[in-house]
Design an enzyme around this catalytic site. Structure first.
Site, PDB file in Angstrom:
ATOM      1  CG  ASP A 120     -92.128 107.256  94.568  1.00 51.74           C
ATOM      2  OD1 ASP A 120     -92.021 108.298  93.923  1.00 51.74           O
ATOM      3  OD2 ASP A 120     -92.714 106.247  94.143  1.00 51.74           O
ATOM      4  N   GLY A 129     -87.147 115.647  93.452  1.00 51.89           N
ATOM      5  CA  GLY A 129     -85.752 116.012  93.238  1.00 51.89           C
ATOM      6  C   GLY A 129     -85.599 117.160  92.265  1.00 51.89           C
ATOM      7  N   GLY A 161     -92.515 109.796  91.889  1.00 51.65           N
ATOM      8  CA  GLY A 161     -92.620 110.997  92.715  1.00 51.65           C
ATOM      9  C   GLY A 161     -91.276 111.483  93.206  1.00 51.65           C
ATOM     10  CG  ASP A 162     -88.464 108.895  95.324  1.00 51.03           C
ATOM     11  OD1 ASP A 162     -88.772 109.515  96.353  1.00 51.03           O
ATOM     12  OD2 ASP A 162     -88.384 107.655  95.284  1.00 51.03           O
ATOM     13  CG  HIS A 163     -86.836 110.448  89.194  1.00 50.20           C
ATOM     14  ND1 HIS A 163     -87.216 109.134  89.100  1.00 50.20           N
ATOM     15  CD2 HIS A 163     -85.480 110.436  89.234  1.00 50.20           C
ATOM     16  CE1 HIS A 163     -86.142 108.365  89.068  1.00 50.20           C
ATOM     17  NE2 HIS A 163     -85.077 109.131  89.158  1.00 50.20           N
TER      18      HIS A 163
END
Length: 399
Positions: free
Chosen positions: A141, A175, A170-172
């Protein structure tokens, strides 16, 4: 639930891929999360963020892994790969963020198994994409999304150092994108019986999110912007009398200028040809920012909020994470919920950002302990108790 009957196998760690699988679990899919013998690395990260990280209370792990069953398998062992194949043979969707080279060593990269499991949806989080010089580089991220993707530079004040960004942001979004792509592929499978390879990279997710600024950069629009010299004086932040900050978003300058000038008691602006239309304003942005800034210091945030709401002008107070824990709007819409941990402590967690009026929110199942469902899942695959115990003794599995 919407995805009842859908089976998901997750082989991943940290945030981006696990949160994708959790969303699918939130919507009713059966999700089996595979962890290494030592557990997902995020289980021990809480201390970095001043958060508990014990078996009895682990909010960082909980946030990404509720509504899942958990098995602990050494997939680097021959027997572990055998178990994984049995799981994949029954799965609709395989979610992973393991790098391609590592999957190839295990013999479970997409090109190695696509013919064996033609109906499998192979959904993978990547750092930088499938091709190019960085395709094998580990992506996080902080690095692939915020740094290389231009996000860090976009949220800094011009002339200062890049921002220290919010972990997992950013990960979320990556995902969420992977969940959407997986469901599109699931729709195709329902029609044709055929699986698909779905990939989302952190780098691409950042570029997509920055799309407006990237496409306008080629015409001279620069980032980062200074709050004192923005694209528009009515689309920046201002400090109020009480030291709190407000964000204005009057994106239609000519339409809303008159109403705004009346609210801040600066109607003389409308008589000044430098400011009273967007074409001339762009040459005098900093001057008008100073005028508006002086006006905003005359009242508190709450006072301005009341006046701007009455005028139906777009704005919002700038909140901290601590503020959000008590945000009545968030609680009214079930964006947040409370969980009581095995420790006896109660903490706040965040719900998946998609609401279904008729389905409602699935009753929450706490995130699993390491290997909590190993025996249950292995028995469902046909392994007997003796075999399972042998797996445990040889450190193929943990429970």
């Amino acid at each position: 639930m919407l995805l009842e009957g859908v089976k998901v196998v997750e082989l991943s760690s940290f945030i981006a891929a696990p949160c994708c699988a959790k969303m699918l679990g939130d919507w009713g899919a059966e999700v089996i999360k595979i962890e290494p013998i030592e557990g997902d690395g995020i289980r021990v990260m809480g201390g970095t963020f001043k958060s508990p990280a014990s078996d009895d209370e682990n909010p960082m792990f909980e946030l990404e892994n509720g509504n899942k069953k958990g098995v602990s398998i050494n997939v680097k062992s021959k027997e572990g790969v055998e178990i994984l194949h049995k799981l994949l043979s029954e799965a609709d969707i395989f979610v992973t963020n393991v790098r391609v080279q590592a999957l190839e060593k295990m013999g479970i990269a997409y090109d190695q198994i696509k013919d064996k499991y033609p109906g499998l949806i192979f959904s993978q989080i990547l750092g930088y994409g499938e091709k190019g010089p960085l395709k094998d580089k580990p992506g996080f991220d902080y690095t692939a999304y915020f740094a290389r993707g231009g996000v860090s530079q976009s949220v800094m004040e011009k002339g200062t150092s890049p921002a220290n960004t919010a972990a997992g942001f950013g990960d979320h979004y990556a995902g969420l994108a992977l969940a959407a792509g997986s469901l599109a592929a699931l729709h195709k499978k329902a029609q044709t019986g055929k699986g698909e390879r779905v990939t989302v990279s952190l780098f691409h997710t950042a570029i997509y999110g920055m799309g407006t600024m990237i496409t306008t950069a080629q015409y001279g629009n620069e980032m980062p912007l200074s709050r004192e010299n923005p694209n528009s004086p009515l689309m920046t932040t201002y400090k109020c009398k009480d030291g709190r900050w407000i964000q204005l978003a009057l994106i239609q300058y000519n339409k809303w200028l008159g109403k705004f000038c009346k609210v801040i008691n600066r109607e003389y602006i409308l008589e000044d040809d430098r400011y009273n239309n967007i074409d001339s304003m762009v040459n005098h942005v900093e001057d008008l920012v100073k005028i508006v800034g002086e006006a905003m210091l005359e009242k508190t945030l709450d006072e301005w909020s009341a006046l701007l709401e009455e005028a139906d002008l777009p704005f919002e107070k700038i909140q901290s994470c601590e503020d959000l824990l008590d945000d009545e709007q968030a609680w009214a819409n079930d964006f947040l919920f409370k969980k009581t941990y095995d420790s006896g402590n109660t903490g706040v967690l965040v719900n998946t950002p998609v609401m279904f009026r008729n389905e409602g929110i699935k009753e929450y199942t706490p995130a699993p302990k390491v290997g909590q469902h190993t025996v249950e899942v292995l028995k469902s695959l046909g392994y007997d108790e003796e075999k399972i115990n042998n797996f445990k003794d040889s450190k193929v599995v943990r429970y």
